[in-house]
Scaffold this motif. Structure first.
Motif, PDB file in Angstrom:
ATOM      1  N   VAL A  31      38.838  34.860  44.072  1.00  0.00           N
ATOM      2  CA  VAL A  31      37.970  34.394  43.022  1.00  0.00           C
ATOM      3  C   VAL A  31      36.868  35.250  42.864  1.00  0.00           C
ATOM      4  N   PHE A  32      36.175  35.655  41.591  1.00  0.00           N
ATOM      5  CA  PHE A  32      35.104  36.247  41.279  1.00  0.00           C
ATOM      6  C   PHE A  32      34.195  35.347  40.541  1.00  0.00           C
ATOM      7  N   MET A  33      32.761  35.345  40.781  1.00  0.00           N
ATOM      8  CA  MET A  33      32.031  34.489  39.935  1.00  0.00           C
ATOM      9  C   MET A  33      30.387  35.710  39.874  1.00  0.00           C
ATOM     10  N   LEU A  34      29.982  35.371  38.712  1.00  0.00           N
ATOM     11  CA  LEU A  34      28.702  36.371  38.294  1.00  0.00           C
ATOM     12  C   LEU A  34      27.645  35.099  37.751  1.00  0.00           C
ATOM     13  N   TRP A  35      26.740  34.948  38.451  1.00  0.00           N
ATOM     14  CA  TRP A  35      25.797  33.771  38.093  1.00  0.00           C
ATOM     15  C   TRP A  35      24.505  34.131  38.149  1.00  0.00           C
ATOM     16  N   GLN A  36      23.605  33.201  37.427  1.00  0.00           N
ATOM     17  CA  GLN A  36      22.234  33.117  37.381  1.00  0.00           C
ATOM     18  C   GLN A  36      21.603  31.759  37.976  1.00  0.00           C
ATOM     19  N   THR A  37      20.283  31.709  38.354  1.00  0.00           N
ATOM     20  CA  THR A  37      19.730  30.508  38.784  1.00  0.00           C
ATOM     21  C   THR A  37      18.350  30.734  38.108  1.00  0.00           C
ATOM     22  N   ARG A  38      17.681  29.281  38.127  1.00  0.00           N
ATOM     23  CA  ARG A  38      16.319  29.159  37.867  1.00  0.00           C
ATOM     24  C   ARG A  38      15.690  29.858  39.101  1.00  0.00           C
ATOM     25  N   PRO A  39      14.264  29.954  39.243  1.00  0.00           N
ATOM     26  CA  PRO A  39      13.539  30.283  40.290  1.00  0.00           C
ATOM     27  C   PRO A  39      13.998  29.792  41.610  1.00  0.00           C
ATOM     28  N   THR A  40      14.450  30.334  42.531  1.00  0.00           N
ATOM     29  CA  THR A  40      14.882  29.850  43.885  1.00  0.00           C
ATOM     30  C   THR A  40      14.681  31.123  44.896  1.00  0.00           C
ATOM     31  N   VAL A  41      14.287  30.394  46.133  1.00  0.00           N
ATOM     32  CA  VAL A  41      14.293  31.031  47.331  1.00  0.00           C
ATOM     33  C   VAL A  41      15.577  30.642  48.294  1.00  0.00           C
ATOM     34  N   MET A  42      16.269  31.436  48.621  1.00  0.00           N
ATOM     35  CA  MET A  42      17.469  31.340  49.218  1.00  0.00           C
ATOM     36  C   MET A  42      17.546  31.735  50.843  1.00  0.00           C
ATOM     37  N   LEU A  43      17.610  30.871  51.751  1.00  0.00           N
ATOM     38  CA  LEU A  43      17.572  31.132  53.045  1.00  0.00           C
ATOM     39  C   LEU A  43      18.693  31.460  53.671  1.00  0.00           C
ATOM     40  N   GLY A  44      18.830  32.304  54.739  1.00  0.00           N
ATOM     41  CA  GLY A  44      19.973  32.676  55.305  1.00  0.00           C
ATOM     42  C   GLY A  44      20.178  31.635  56.375  1.00  0.00           C
ATOM     43  N   ASN A  45      21.680  31.469  56.547  1.00  0.00           N
ATOM     44  CA  ASN A  45      21.995  30.407  57.457  1.00  0.00           C
ATOM     45  C   ASN A  45      21.395  30.331  58.946  1.00  0.00           C
ATOM     46  N   PHE A  46      21.089  31.238  59.381  1.00  0.00           N
ATOM     47  CA  PHE A  46      20.493  31.311  60.654  1.00  0.00           C
ATOM     48  C   PHE A  46      19.069  31.545  60.918  1.00  0.00           C
ATOM     49  N   GLN A  47      18.419  31.392  59.823  1.00  0.00           N
ATOM     50  CA  GLN A  47      16.791  31.681  59.808  1.00  0.00           C
ATOM     51  C   GLN A  47      16.115  30.415  59.878  1.00  0.00           C
ATOM     52  N   ASN A  48      15.084  30.733  60.623  1.00  0.00           N
ATOM     53  CA  ASN A  48      13.723  29.719  60.869  1.00  0.00           C
ATOM     54  C   ASN A  48      13.122  29.842  59.346  1.00  0.00           C
ATOM     55  N   SER A  49      13.194  29.004  58.593  1.00  0.00           N
ATOM     56  CA  SER A  49      12.393  28.863  57.057  1.00  0.00           C
ATOM     57  C   SER A  49      10.902  29.019  57.321  1.00  0.00           C
ATOM     58  N   PHE A  50      10.349  28.392  58.062  1.00  0.00           N
ATOM     59  CA  PHE A  50       9.008  28.169  58.453  1.00  0.00           C
ATOM     60  C   PHE A  50       8.377  29.903  58.609  1.00  0.00           C
ATOM     61  N   ASN A  51       9.210  30.738  59.309  1.00  0.00           N
ATOM     62  CA  ASN A  51       8.738  31.981  59.179  1.00  0.00           C
ATOM     63  C   ASN A  51       9.085  32.842  58.277  1.00  0.00           C
ATOM     64  N   GLU A  52       9.715  32.442  57.383  1.00  0.00           N
ATOM     65  CA  GLU A  52      10.216  33.508  56.313  1.00  0.00           C
ATOM     66  C   GLU A  52       9.621  33.046  54.749  1.00  0.00           C
ATOM     67  N   ILE A  53       9.087  31.992  54.648  1.00  0.00           N
ATOM     68  CA  ILE A  53       8.681  31.610  53.257  1.00  0.00           C
ATOM     69  C   ILE A  53       7.412  31.348  53.359  1.00  0.00           C
ATOM     70  N   ARG A  54       6.715  31.206  52.118  1.00  0.00           N
ATOM     71  CA  ARG A  54       5.303  30.619  51.795  1.00  0.00           C
ATOM     72  C   ARG A  54       5.618  29.100  51.089  1.00  0.00           C
ATOM     73  N   GLY A  72      22.103  36.749  57.124  1.00  0.00           N
ATOM     74  CA  GLY A  72      21.307  37.587  56.329  1.00  0.00           C
ATOM     75  C   GLY A  72      19.903  37.171  56.089  1.00  0.00           C
ATOM     76  N   GLY A  73      19.151  37.887  55.347  1.00  0.00           N
ATOM     77  CA  GLY A  73      17.706  37.366  55.135  1.00  0.00           C
ATOM     78  C   GLY A  73      17.451  36.339  53.703  1.00  0.00           C
ATOM     79  N   THR A  74      16.179  36.223  53.630  1.00  0.00           N
ATOM     80  CA  THR A  74      15.683  35.327  52.680  1.00  0.00           C
ATOM     81  C   THR A  74      15.472  36.279  51.384  1.00  0.00           C
ATOM     82  N   ILE A  75      15.906  35.608  50.250  1.00  0.00           N
ATOM     83  CA  ILE A  75      15.723  36.343  48.967  1.00  0.00           C
ATOM     84  C   ILE A  75      15.156  35.309  48.017  1.00  0.00           C
TER      85      ILE A  75
END
Length: 326
Positions: A31-54, A72-75
Motif C-alpha cells: 500500500v502507498f499513501m501520500l498525505w499532508q497534515t495541519r501543523p504537527t509535531v511528530m515524536l519518534g516511538n522511543f523519544q523522551n518528548s520533554f527533551n525534544e520539543i518546546r 527516529g527523531g522528532t519532526i
C-alpha cells in the motif's frame, strides 16, 4: 500496489490507518499513501518528548503533538510538506530503508529534483535535508514512512523543536534552519504543492496500481484507534522514561532553580531552589505539583491556584513557566 488517497488532516488518523493496515485489513499487495497534515509535531516511538520539543509553544499555538509507531527523531510538518507511507507484507524482520527510499529518489529525479542520500535515513539536496525516513515492523508487515519538505516555514520548525545539542554540534552547524531545505527551491518550474503531489504520485505508482476507498465501517475502526491510542496522553507522554529535570533561570528578582522528578509523564516530586525571596511556605506548592501530569496547562493551573506570583517575590507565573518549559 494499492493506493489509498485518505483525506485526513490529522497525523493521528494516518498513523492509526497504518496500524489498521498491518493488524486488521492486511492486503497482500503493498500500500502507498501520500498525505499532508495541519501543523504537527511528530515524536519518534522511543523519544523522551520533554527533551525534544518546546511544549509551551506547541500548546500555546494549538499545534498537534503525536507519537508514531516508528523510531527516529522528532519532526515538524504542516501544509507545506508531504508525508509518504508504504505498508508492505514482508518476511524480513530487518530494517531496510533503501528499498523504499530508492523509489522516492527515482521519482524525484524524474521530476528534476537532484536528491541524494544524506545518511542512513535522510535525503538531501546540496547537503540540505529535505526528507527524513522511519520504519518499523508490526506483525508480518513493514511500515515505512517519510517526510518531504516542499515549501516549509522553517521559523515554525525552530519554534517547536528542541533538537539535542549533539545533533547540531556533530554536524558543525548552527540551527535546524541551517541543515534543512525545501524541494521547491530546487525546481526550475515553481509548482504549488498540490501539483507537485499529483506529479509525484504519478511517478511512484506509474499505471500499475489499484485505488482503494475505506468503507464506512473501516473508517470508524481507524478513528477509534486514533482516539484510543494516538491521541491519548498515555501514548504521547506516558511512554517517556523516568528522568530528572533541573531547570534554572536568572531573573532581576533572583536566581530560580526547579528540580522535577518525572516518571511516565507524572511529576513524582519537585523542589524550588535559588537566591530569590519568598513570601510564604513553598512546601504547599511543591506538594500540589506532585502526582500531577507534566504539561504546561496543568502546571500553569496549579501555579495560579497556589498564588505562586505571591510566593515568589517579583517573579511572575509566566516567568516560572518559562523557566520550566523553555
Amino acid at each position: 500496489m494499492i493506493f489509498i488517497d485518505a483525506n485526513y488532516q490529522e497525523a493521528a488518523q494516518y498513523f492509526a490507518l497504518e496500524e489498521f493496515l498491518c493488524t486488521q485489513k492486511q492486503f497482500d499487495d503493498g500500500v502507498f499513501m501520500l498525505w499532508q497534515t495541519r501543523p504537527t509535531v511528530m515524536l519518534g516511538n522511543f523519544q523522551n518528548s520533554f527533551n525534544e520539543i518546546r511544549l509551551a509553544e506547541i500548546e500555546k499555538n494549538h499545534v498537534d503533538l503525536v507519537r508514531r509507531n516508528t523510531g527516529g527523531g522528532t519532526i515538524y510538518t504542516d501544509e507545506g510538506s508531504l508525508q509518504y507511507t508504504f505498508v508492505v507484507k514482508s518476511a524480513s524482520e530487518m530494517i531496510d530503508f533503501k528499498t523504499y527510499m530508492d523509489k522516492i529518489i527515482e521519482a524525484l529525479h524524474t521530476l528534476g529534483v537532484e536528491v541524494a542520500y544524506n545518511s542512513r535515513n535522510d535525503l538531501a539536496i546540496n547537503g540540505k535535508k529535505i526528507s527524513g525516513n522511519a520504519q518499523c515492523n508490526k506483525g508480518e508487515y513493514t511500515i515505512h514512512h517519510g517526510s518531504l519538505l516542499y515549501d516549509m516555514d522553517f521559523s515554525k520548525m525552530a519554534k517547536y523543536l528542541n533538537p539535542p545539542k549533539y545533533k547540531i554540534e556533530s554536524k558543525g552547524i548552527k540551527s535546524v534552519r541551517d541543515r534543512t531545505g525545501n524541494i521547491s527551491d530546487s525546481l526550475s518550474e515553481k509548482w504549488d504543492i498540490a501539483t507537485f503531489r499529483k506529479k509525484l504520485i504519478a511517478e511512484i505508482l506509474k499505471k500499475d496500481y489499484q485505488p482503494y476507498q475505506l468503507t464506512v465501517k473501516e473508517e470508524v475502526i481507524v478513528e477509534q484507534l486514533a482516539q484510543d491510542k494516538f491521541r491519548s496522553w498515555d501514548w504521547t507522554f506516558g511512554k517517556n522514561p523516568a528522568f530528572t529535570m533541573v531547570k534554572a533561570k536568572k531573573f532581576p528578582a533572583g536566581f530560580l532553580e526547579i528540580s522535577l522528578n518525572i516518571q511516565h509523564g507524572i511529576i513524582q516530586n519537585c523542589a524550588f531552589h535559588g537566591d530569590f525571596f519568598s513570601c510564604g511556605d513553598l512546601n504547599n506548592l511543591e506538594q500540589a505539583l506532585a502526582n500531577q501530569t507534566f504539561t504546561y496547562e496543568t502546571i500553569k493551573q496549579i501555579l495560579i491556584e497556589q498564588k505562586a506570583d505571591q510566593l515568589f517575590y517579583q517573579i511572575t507565573i509566566e516567568e516560572i513557566l518559562a523557566c520550566i518549559f523553555e
